[in-house]
Design a protein around this motif. Structure first.
Motif, PDB file in Angstrom:
ATOM      1  N   GLU A  80       0.750  -1.236  -0.003  1.00  0.00           N
ATOM      2  CA  GLU A  80      -0.066   0.068  -0.061  1.00  0.00           C
ATOM      3  C   GLU A  80       0.841   1.355   0.049  1.00  0.00           C
ATOM      4  OE1 GLU A  80      -4.332  -1.021   1.834  1.00  0.00           O
ATOM      5  OE2 GLU A  80      -2.880  -0.091   3.105  1.00  0.00           O
ATOM      6  N   ILE A  81       2.054   1.308   0.771  1.00  0.00           N
ATOM      7  CA  ILE A  81       2.762   2.341   0.898  1.00  0.00           C
ATOM      8  C   ILE A  81       3.780   2.689  -0.268  1.00  0.00           C
ATOM      9  CG2 ILE A  81       4.507   3.823   2.259  1.00  0.00           C
ATOM     10  CD1 ILE A  81       1.645   3.590   3.473  1.00  0.00           C
ATOM     11  N   TYR A  82       4.308   1.608  -0.511  1.00  0.00           N
ATOM     12  CA  TYR A  82       5.627   1.541  -1.654  1.00  0.00           C
ATOM     13  C   TYR A  82       5.155   0.837  -3.124  1.00  0.00           C
ATOM     14  CZ  TYR A  82       7.984   1.938   2.686  1.00  0.00           C
ATOM     15  OH  TYR A  82       8.210   2.500   3.986  1.00  0.00           O
ATOM     16  N   GLY A  83       3.856   0.443  -3.026  1.00  0.00           N
ATOM     17  CA  GLY A  83       3.700   0.034  -4.473  1.00  0.00           C
ATOM     18  C   GLY A  83       3.847  -1.587  -4.685  1.00  0.00           C
ATOM     19  N   ASN A  84       3.326  -1.960  -6.014  1.00  0.00           N
ATOM     20  CA  ASN A  84       3.454  -3.426  -6.012  1.00  0.00           C
ATOM     21  C   ASN A  84       4.602  -3.966  -6.383  1.00  0.00           C
ATOM     22  OD1 ASN A  84       0.631  -3.924  -5.546  1.00  0.00           O
ATOM     23  ND2 ASN A  84       0.059  -3.520  -7.510  1.00  0.00           N
ATOM     24  N   VAL A  85       5.576  -2.979  -7.233  1.00  0.00           N
ATOM     25  CA  VAL A  85       6.984  -3.477  -7.549  1.00  0.00           C
ATOM     26  C   VAL A  85       7.855  -3.518  -6.546  1.00  0.00           C
ATOM     27  CG1 VAL A  85       8.905  -2.495  -8.765  1.00  0.00           C
ATOM     28  CG2 VAL A  85       6.460  -2.352  -9.945  1.00  0.00           C
ATOM     29  N   MET A  86       7.735  -2.401  -5.602  1.00  0.00           N
ATOM     30  CA  MET A  86       8.674  -2.497  -4.349  1.00  0.00           C
ATOM     31  C   MET A  86       8.138  -3.823  -3.494  1.00  0.00           C
ATOM     32  SD  MET A  86      11.449  -1.253  -4.029  1.00  0.00           S
ATOM     33  CE  MET A  86      11.629  -1.669  -2.391  1.00  0.00           C
ATOM     34  N   GLY A  87       6.762  -4.121  -3.272  1.00  0.00           N
ATOM     35  CA  GLY A  87       6.267  -5.016  -2.770  1.00  0.00           C
ATOM     36  C   GLY A  87       6.782  -6.396  -3.092  1.00  0.00           C
ATOM     37  N   SER A  88       6.816  -6.521  -4.463  1.00  0.00           N
ATOM     38  CA  SER A  88       7.306  -7.826  -4.807  1.00  0.00           C
ATOM     39  C   SER A  88       8.771  -8.059  -4.699  1.00  0.00           C
ATOM     40  CB  SER A  88       7.018  -7.892  -6.555  1.00  0.00           C
ATOM     41  OG  SER A  88       5.916  -7.754  -6.912  1.00  0.00           O
ATOM     42  N   LEU A  89       9.393  -6.987  -4.802  1.00  0.00           N
ATOM     43  CA  LEU A  89      10.901  -7.025  -4.232  1.00  0.00           C
ATOM     44  C   LEU A  89      11.007  -7.520  -2.716  1.00  0.00           C
ATOM     45  CD1 LEU A  89      13.722  -6.937  -5.369  1.00  0.00           C
ATOM     46  CD2 LEU A  89      13.623  -4.356  -4.753  1.00  0.00           C
ATOM     47  N   LEU A  90      10.369  -6.762  -2.022  1.00  0.00           N
ATOM     48  CA  LEU A  90      10.303  -7.096  -0.591  1.00  0.00           C
ATOM     49  C   LEU A  90       9.868  -8.591  -0.298  1.00  0.00           C
ATOM     50  CD1 LEU A  90       9.093  -3.541   0.593  1.00  0.00           C
ATOM     51  CD2 LEU A  90      11.748  -4.470   0.806  1.00  0.00           C
ATOM     52  N   GLY A 394      12.756   5.754  -1.038  1.00  0.00           N
ATOM     53  CA  GLY A 394      13.339   5.431   0.199  1.00  0.00           C
ATOM     54  C   GLY A 394      13.439   4.049   0.309  1.00  0.00           C
ATOM     55  N   SER A 395      12.233   3.178   0.074  1.00  0.00           N
ATOM     56  CA  SER A 395      12.174   1.864   0.217  1.00  0.00           C
ATOM     57  C   SER A 395      13.221   1.121  -0.499  1.00  0.00           C
ATOM     58  CB  SER A 395      10.927   1.406  -0.145  1.00  0.00           C
ATOM     59  OG  SER A 395      10.798   0.315   0.184  1.00  0.00           O
ATOM     60  N   ALA A 396      13.141   1.539  -1.853  1.00  0.00           N
ATOM     61  CA  ALA A 396      14.150   0.960  -2.710  1.00  0.00           C
ATOM     62  C   ALA A 396      15.659   1.374  -2.337  1.00  0.00           C
ATOM     63  CB  ALA A 396      14.028   1.433  -4.228  1.00  0.00           C
ATOM     64  N   ALA A 397      15.898   2.401  -1.872  1.00  0.00           N
ATOM     65  CA  ALA A 397      17.294   2.604  -1.641  1.00  0.00           C
ATOM     66  C   ALA A 397      17.675   1.937  -0.177  1.00  0.00           C
ATOM     67  CB  ALA A 397      17.441   4.125  -1.544  1.00  0.00           C
ATOM     68  N   GLY A 398      16.735   1.889   0.683  1.00  0.00           N
ATOM     69  CA  GLY A 398      17.030   1.223   2.003  1.00  0.00           C
ATOM     70  C   GLY A 398      17.126  -0.564   1.696  1.00  0.00           C
ATOM     71  N   PHE A 399      16.457  -1.042   0.709  1.00  0.00           N
ATOM     72  CA  PHE A 399      16.772  -2.416   0.503  1.00  0.00           C
ATOM     73  C   PHE A 399      17.803  -2.509  -0.050  1.00  0.00           C
ATOM     74  CE2 PHE A 399      16.218  -5.973  -2.099  1.00  0.00           C
ATOM     75  CZ  PHE A 399      15.508  -7.035  -1.715  1.00  0.00           C
ATOM     76  N   LEU A 400      18.454  -1.843  -1.040  1.00  0.00           N
ATOM     77  CA  LEU A 400      19.917  -1.906  -1.790  1.00  0.00           C
ATOM     78  C   LEU A 400      20.792  -1.794  -0.474  1.00  0.00           C
ATOM     79  CD1 LEU A 400      21.429  -2.341  -4.169  1.00  0.00           C
ATOM     80  CD2 LEU A 400      21.160   0.082  -4.627  1.00  0.00           C
ATOM     81  N   VAL A 401      20.823  -0.722   0.122  1.00  0.00           N
ATOM     82  CA  VAL A 401      21.855  -0.438   1.244  1.00  0.00           C
ATOM     83  C   VAL A 401      21.765  -1.612   1.988  1.00  0.00           C
ATOM     84  CG1 VAL A 401      22.609   1.002   3.175  1.00  0.00           C
ATOM     85  CG2 VAL A 401      21.840   1.846   0.859  1.00  0.00           C
TER      86      VAL A 401
END
Length: 504
Positions: A80-90, A394-401
């Motif tokens: 809901e907050i970060y979208g389906n693309v980031m949701g799939s990655l997370l 921010g979610s994508a950057a945090g995941f990568l870091v």
């Protein structure tokens, strides 16, 4: 009904199934193993207190925002907050976590079955995996919950019946004496040397905080009739987890106080044979009468089953609900989603069984299964629930870091050398050991990265430093392709996860 049980699981059933989820074969066997190991001891048994605090913290901070919004999985607020693309990655960290956890459980169950039935370890793992997969496929959450009640009662009674026989065995020294005095090995109470304090604290915070963002946990509290009942289930199951560790601690102490040469097991000892991961079933088999040990070994098998089915159901639920229904096929019918869940459980179960063949230590694999979730998912869940102004950038950057910091720190259990040597990193017997609390450090850096990058991204687009057309994640509003969770569920009319009014 298969995912959250219609949100009508009562407190009694919820308490038993939540407790049984954590009190699995890896928990029971791993606790006894750590107490037995001369290099560890009781002071390094962190799981009972860590899990208990985790369930209390989860009930106090996380249950209400999750249950009051009628979420179905731990991934829902992230999507809901970060979208389906980031949701799939997370989705990747919790999936790997559940599969690794299932593999650890199967390895534990296979070791127990090998002692009980005197069959090969590989065959025991295959039989165990097939059994768990079959009955989980048949009944979903209800079959898991009601079998958990039976299994937890059986575990409690059987282990406590075995303990007096193990304590009074002629080959066993008094555990009160061996707790602080060296007998057949170092005192089982253990010690924490000053240079290892950072690692001890890191592992403790990992157990406390890293045990929260698991679908196995949220599947129980989200199936409660109200947020209040969900919190009560969480608090009581924390107490249950702590109490259920006592038999394993006593058995580990007995193993450390035993002269194995006086038993039919003989010498060398389990430690010297590399069988410390099997110490609990070995104690039950060689230090208890045959008619008693069968019940105890059956309890270990039941414990493994109680957590294995939960891990399998959780992985299948997240894939079917968050990936198949929300990303791959948004108009999928309830029957399609159900079959997607069943198919994914077969695939994940087979993968976990394969990994279980390579498990050299139950405790190592158990720790590894949670580190990915702790380092990558816990910061994301905290930001999604308590800092909703964060966004997909921010979610994508945090995941990568977070991913880079965790991977570059190395993994001794997998013989992966560190690329980043934190302070107090040392080389012991050819293996680098990180004594700095790098896992918790990674979590803090990940949270900071999510907050900072989210803020910078908003500022850049709001002040037109970057053109709005570059806002591929649509954080500045406008036409969105995302469908809010509650609207989508209502439009699809899925009774399996029907949204209900908050009755708290």
């Amino acid at each position: 009904m298969a995912m959250v049980g219609g949100r009508n699981i009562n407190v009694f059933i919820g308490l038993f199934t939540a407790t049984a989820t954590w009190v699995g074969g890896a928990y029971i066997n791993g606790t006894a193993e750590i107490v037995y190991l001369p290099s560890k001891g009781l002071l390094w048994v962190q799981a009972p207190v860590g899990f208990a605090l985790s369930l209390v913290i989860g009930g106090f901070f996380f249950v209400n925002p999750m249950r009051s919004k009628n979420y179905v999985t731990v991934m829902d607020p992230l999507q809901e907050i970060y979208g389906n693309v980031m949701g799939s990655l997370l989705f990747i960290p919790p999936l790997l976590g559940e599969v690794f956890w299932f593999a650890a459980i199967l390895a534990s169950l296979g070791a127990t079955m090998r002692v009980i039935l005197d069959i090969g370890g590989s065959l025991a793992i295959v039989i165990s995996a097939c059994t768990v997969i079959l009955y989980t496929l048949l009944g979903g959450l209800y079959s898991v919950a009601y079998t958990d009640v039976i299994q937890l009662v059986f575990i409690t009674l059987s282990l406590w019946i075995c303990i007096p026989f193990a304590l009074v065995n002629s080959a066993t020294e008094s555990i009160y004496y061996t707790a602080t005095h060296e007998s057949y090995q170092d005192p089982w109470i253990g010690k924490i040397e000053k240079q290892y304090l950072g690692r001890w604290l890191d592992d403790f915070f990992f157990l406390v905080l890293g045990s929260i963002p698991w679908q196995t946990y949220f599947q129980r509290v989200l199936s409660a009739a109200s947020p209040g009942q969900g919190r009560l289930i969480s608090y009581l199951s924390g107490l249950g987890c702590f109490l259920m560790a006592i038999p394993s601690v006593l058995i580990g102490a007995v193993a450390a106080s035993t002269d194995w040469n006086q038993t039919s097991y003989g010498l060398p000892s389990p430690l010297e044979r590399g069988e410390s991961a099997m110490i609990l079933p070995l104690v039950l088999h060689y230090l208890c009468p045959a008619y008693i040990s069968v019940a105890g070994l059956g309890a270990v098998a039941a414990a493994a089953m109680s957590s294995a089915d939960s891990a399998l159901l959780s992985a299948g639920s997240m894939f079917a609900h968050n990936i198949y229904r929300k990303t791959l096929r948004k108009k999928a019918t309830e029957m399609e989603v159900l079959w997607a869940m069943r198919t994914s459980m077969l695939v994940f179960g087979a993968a976990a069984a394969g990994l279980a063949f390579y498990s050299s230590s139950v405790y190592d694999l158990w720790f590894l299964s949670g580190e990915l979730v702790y380092a990558l998912l816990f910061p994301q869940l905290c930001c999604a629930l308590f800092a909703p102004s964060t966004n997909a950038y921010g979610s994508a950057a945090g995941f990568l870091v977070g991913l880079l910091l965790r991977l570059l720190a190395g993994e001794p259990a997998l013989s992966i050398p560190p690329a980043i040597c934190y302070p107090a990193c040392s080389l012991v017997n050819g293996t680098y050991s990180q004594l700095f609390p790098f896992k918790t450090f990674t979590v803090l850096v990940t949270v900071g990265t999510i907050l900072a990058v989210s803020y910078v991204a908003v500022v850049l687009f709001r002040r037109n430093i970057l053109p709005r057309r570059w806002d591929v994640c649509n954080i500045m509003g406008g036409a969105s392709t995302l469908i809010p969770l509650q609207q989508m569920e209502k439009q699809m009319g899925l009774p399996m996860v029907a949204l209900e009014e908050n009755r708290d």
